[in-house]
Structures are given as C-alpha cells and as structure tokens.
Scaffold this active site. Structure first.
Site, PDB file in Angstrom:
ATOM      1  N   ASN A  64     -29.167  38.001  80.946  1.00 45.31           N
ATOM      2  CA  ASN A  64     -27.857  37.463  80.575  1.00 45.31           C
ATOM      3  C   ASN A  64     -27.090  36.989  81.813  1.00 45.31           C
ATOM      4  OD1 ASN A  64     -25.933  37.082  78.343  1.00 45.31           O
ATOM      5  ND2 ASN A  64     -24.684  38.604  79.414  1.00 45.31           N
ATOM      6  N   GLY A  65     -27.811  36.393  82.769  1.00 46.71           N
ATOM      7  CA  GLY A  65     -27.169  36.013  84.019  1.00 46.71           C
ATOM      8  C   GLY A  65     -26.722  34.568  84.103  1.00 46.71           C
ATOM      9  N   GLY A  66     -26.973  33.778  83.046  1.00 46.30           N
ATOM     10  CA  GLY A  66     -26.704  32.344  83.107  1.00 46.30           C
ATOM     11  C   GLY A  66     -25.298  31.959  82.673  1.00 46.30           C
ATOM     12  N   LYS A  77     -23.040  32.123  79.266  1.00 43.99           N
ATOM     13  CA  LYS A  77     -23.600  31.258  78.222  1.00 43.99           C
ATOM     14  C   LYS A  77     -23.675  31.964  76.873  1.00 43.99           C
ATOM     15  CE  LYS A  77     -27.695  28.346  77.513  1.00 43.99           C
ATOM     16  NZ  LYS A  77     -29.016  27.999  78.095  1.00 43.99           N
ATOM     17  N   GLN A 143     -28.116  42.095  88.113  1.00 48.06           N
ATOM     18  CA  GLN A 143     -29.031  41.247  88.866  1.00 48.06           C
ATOM     19  C   GLN A 143     -28.602  41.210  90.325  1.00 48.06           C
ATOM     20  OE1 GLN A 143     -28.888  37.024  87.892  1.00 48.06           O
ATOM     21  NE2 GLN A 143     -31.099  36.871  88.038  1.00 48.06           N
ATOM     22  N   HIS A 172     -35.487  35.268  87.354  1.00 48.09           N
ATOM     23  CA  HIS A 172     -35.615  36.440  86.487  1.00 48.09           C
ATOM     24  C   HIS A 172     -36.724  37.385  86.932  1.00 48.09           C
ATOM     25  CE1 HIS A 172     -38.464  33.615  84.744  1.00 48.09           C
ATOM     26  NE2 HIS A 172     -37.490  32.885  84.241  1.00 48.09           N
ATOM     27  N   ASN A 200     -34.671  36.404  76.873  1.00 52.14           N
ATOM     28  CA  ASN A 200     -33.444  35.687  77.236  1.00 52.14           C
ATOM     29  C   ASN A 200     -32.372  35.877  76.169  1.00 52.14           C
ATOM     30  OD1 ASN A 200     -34.729  34.688  79.497  1.00 52.14           O
ATOM     31  ND2 ASN A 200     -35.225  32.716  78.575  1.00 52.14           N
ATOM     32  N   ASP A 202     -30.195  33.755  75.328  1.00 52.24           N
ATOM     33  CA  ASP A 202     -29.970  32.517  74.572  1.00 52.24           C
ATOM     34  C   ASP A 202     -31.115  32.221  73.607  1.00 52.24           C
ATOM     35  OD1 ASP A 202     -32.020  31.600  76.204  1.00 52.24           O
ATOM     36  OD2 ASP A 202     -30.935  29.841  76.921  1.00 52.24           O
ATOM     37  N   LYS A 349     -30.981  25.415  75.362  1.00 52.71           N
ATOM     38  CA  LYS A 349     -30.911  24.905  76.731  1.00 52.71           C
ATOM     39  C   LYS A 349     -30.029  23.662  76.835  1.00 52.71           C
ATOM     40  CE  LYS A 349     -33.806  28.050  78.064  1.00 52.71           C
ATOM     41  NZ  LYS A 349     -33.283  29.246  78.771  1.00 52.71           N
TER      42      LYS A 349
END
Length: 440
Positions: A64-66, A77, A143, A172, A200, A202, A349
């Site tokens: 969940n780092g995006g 996101k 992270q 990742h 992920n 997402d 994406k």
C-alpha cells in the site's frame, strides 16, 4: 541511511544493490539461458468448509505504498472510490472482516505503507473502519526508503530545494528487509503465524483464498507465485521462466531483458504466464532463507532511470535501485507457481481501469469481493481513454455508462455518457472535433 533511521536489513540490501551497480552489472537475463515455464497446476476446486486453524495461522499483507501520481492523485492510491463512498481500503477491510466472521479465525491484516501513505491510510482506517479492525492493535508494516543515486557520479543525489526527493522506495522487493528489520517476522512467528498472502492494494481481485491457502499448506512449498495467462495487453509484464542451468523457476522483468531478446520476451505464446504480483510465503522458511543468506535475499537488482524531481524532466538524472518481490521465487528451492483465473488479477493502473471497475461490468459482494458479473465469463472490458481523462478527477465529466456487454471501449476527445447509456461490443467514440453525447 543510518542517520535517517533505516533498518539494518534494508541498509544491507541497498549495499548489495549499490555494489552491483558499481560493478556495472546489468541484471539482464538472456533468452538463451532460460526456457518457458510449462505444465503449471491450476487453481484448486472449492473447499467444502473453511479451515479456521489454517486461517488463524495466516496474515494478509497488502502492498500500500503507492500514491498514484500518474493518475493525478496526491494521496494514497487505495483511497480511490470504487463506488460512491466506498474505497479500496474499505473493501479490503470488509473482505477480512467477512473472512473472520465466517471462519471464526483471527485473520491478521497488515498494510505495507510508505512514508508517503502511512498517515492517510491509518487516518482513514481509524475514522472509517474501526469495527472492521476490532481487536487489531497494529496494521502497519513500514516500507523502507533508500537514496536516489546521481546517474553521473554514482553518489547519493543532492537536492537542497526539496531534500525529501533525495529518497525513494526500493520497490516491493523491500517486503523481505521490511519484515525482518521491523521485527514483524519474529513477532508473527512467535504468534504461531506460518503463512502470508501478499498482494497489491489496488488489485481487488486478489482476495485471501481459503482454497489456495489449503493447497499451499499441503504443498509444503516455501514460496508460491500466482500467475495467469498473458494476453496482448500483457506483453510488457514480467513473465515466469525456468533457468536452464538448474531448473529453478525465475521471474524476468522487461528491465532485465536484453534489447535483442525483446521480441521473444513479448511473445505470449512462448512465455505464457505473467506474474500477478500476488505471492504466498511460508514465514518459517523465509526466516531460514534470510539467515542462510546473511539476512539479505539475493534478489536481482533493477535499475530504474528517473529524474530527481519526477515532475521536472530537466532535473538531475538519477538511478533508483529496486528489487521485485516476485523475484524471490529463485531464492527458494522447491518454490512453486500456480495458474489462477484472470479474475484474481484486476489492478487499477490507469483511469481507464478505474472507469471499467466503477461500471456494472463488476459487482461487489456483501463480503467485499469485487468480481466481474457472471455473464462476462471472466473477461473484463478493455477501456482506453484519451489523455484528457488521464487524471481521476476528469472521469466525472464522462459519466458512468453500462459496460455489462462491452468488449472494448475507446474514447477520444470530448465525450459524455448520459445516465442509462449502454455500451455494447467494441465501441469507439471520437469527440476530437465535435463533442459527442451518448444518449440513453
């Protein structure tokens, strides 16, 4: 890195990658050294009842780092709405809550956040999901961050205008240093947790499957990668292969493919399977592998060429050193891969992906599962939107048509779908010269 409080495991992983960079290692995997993966097992049949004992030994880890900056987002996101008032995070919590209720097992949940997503994620969960996280005191695996490297000097880049831009996430593949460096690996093992499912945030198709968990536990494999068949849309995605030298499964990303092998890399008939970025881990065997490797899994280094300020292409060129989580498949003798239905791979994406997900081609169950409606037979609508709709905010002007019977949709220029408009088959709407209104 020490001064910034980065964990020792992450420092050693970065040191390994940096030394490989200084040796000018390319990390390339030649077509002559591999052969296609074949004969993989398929997704198992449904289990007759949930195995609460197995589920109690399992943790779900969501990457969940995006921030989703390519979609015009400034926040995490996973705070995107799938339906009005319902975000990715909400559905993930609903999925885990449903699994806990139906099995009676205290299924654990961790979000692997970055420094950019931690505050928004924890704030949203505290406000919107207190009941879904009942009994859970901690849900975060942080992270790490590593220095961006000046492409000219190979020294850590300096950017006084915004020192925060001197750092980047290490991909990742940082999952493994993060687990050991944070102490989470030892804590989970001490609590009797043996299995981890990682995917992920997402990708709402990647739910913790009791069927796959049972299959993985029975296989006694240390590592399992979920793969699915490549389509023309997946030519650039990393594919599964077998190393000729020792028969070991490995993952080859496009950044690791020599230019002369790109045609073979993109041949979806030769290399049939691509990595969905959903994996299963035996945590006790991960600990053994880390200890035998000196605390650092020997993952292939990936060079990611960027500029220090991603919004300013004239800023200093940098190299971001990254690793891929799925590349660990070659670090575990006896690692397996399994072919799963395309329905388990539904990442968002682009704004086109989100546009499709918000349509009636998908349905959301009471348990939080997001899946294509039965009539679509597992085939999602392919949506391609003009660059004017690249950012999420611009989707509001399009409207939300029915895509239940749509194979593909291409939108160019100014187009608006009225409420109740139905799109079927392969549809193209071009409003580049005159605005197009698609009526009910």
């Amino acid at each position: 890195m020490q001064s910034a409080g980065v964990a020792r495991a992450a420092i050693e992983a970065f040191r390994r990658n940096y030394e490989a960079l200084c040796r000018d290692e390319s990390g390339m995997i030649s077509e002559t050294d591999i052969e296609p993966a074949t004969g993989l097992p398929e997704y198992p049949e449904s289990v007759s009842e949930l195995d609460s004992e197995l589920l109690a030994q399992t943790v779900l880890i969501k990457l969940n780092g995006g921030l989703g900056t390519s979609m015009g987002l400034e926040k995490v996101k996973s705070l995107l709405e799938v339906r009005p008032g319902v975000t990715f995070l909400d559905l993930i919590v609903r999925q885990v809550s449903s699994l806990r209720e139906s099995s009676g097992a205290p299924v654990r949940l961790l979000f692997m956040n970055s420094f950019a997503t931690s505050e928004d994620t924890l704030g949203h969960l505290e406000e919107h999901a207190p009941d879904g996280l009942k009994g859970v005191t901690e849900v975060e695996l942080m992270q790490n961050q590593v220095p961006k490297i000046n492409a000219g000097s190979l020294q850590p880049v300096e950017w006084p205008e915004n020192p925060a831009l001197e750092w980047c996430p290490p991909g990742h593949g940082d999952l493994y240093p993060a687990l050991i460096g944070s102490g989470w690996l030892d804590r989970l093992l001490a609590d009797g947790v043996r299995y981890a499912f990682v995917s992920n945030s997402d990708n709402l198709g990647a739910v913790l499957s009791p069927e796959l968990l049972a299959w993985f536990a029975e296989s006694d494999a240390p590592f399992l990668m979920e793969v699915t068949r490549r389509t023309p849309a997946d030519r650039k995605g990393g594919h599964l292969a077998v190393r000729k030298a020792d028969g070991q499964l490995l993952l080859r990303e496009v950044a690791q493919c020599p230019e002369e092998d790109l045609e073979a890399f993109q041949n979806i008939d030769t290399h049939r399977y691509f990595n969905t970025n959903s994996i299963w881990l035996r945590l006790d065997k991960l600990k053994e592998a880390l200890e035998s490797a000196g605390g650092v899994l020997p993952l292939p280094m990936i060079r990611n060429l960027k500029t220090v300020d991603p919004r300013d292409k004239s800023s200093t060129p940098v190299i971001q050193l990254e690793t891929a989580m799925g590349a660990a498949i070659e670090c575990f003798p006896g690692a397996r891969a399994i072919e799963v239905p395309r329905s388990r791979f539904a990442p968002v994406k682009t704004s086109g992906d989100l546009f499709a997900l918000r349509s009636d081609a998908y349905e959301i169950g009471a348990d939080g599962r997001v899946q294509l409606i039965e009539e679509r037979a597992g085939k999602p609508p392919v949506v391609k939107l003009d660059d004017r709709y690249k950012f999420v905010d611009s989707l509001a002007s399009l409207g939300v048509p029915s895509l239940a019977k749509c194979n593909s949709l291409t939108v160019t220029g100014e187009v608006r779908f009225e409420d109740g408009a139905v799109v079927e088959g392969d549809a193209v709407f071009d409003g580049s010269e005159d605005p197009v209104v698609v009526e009910k």
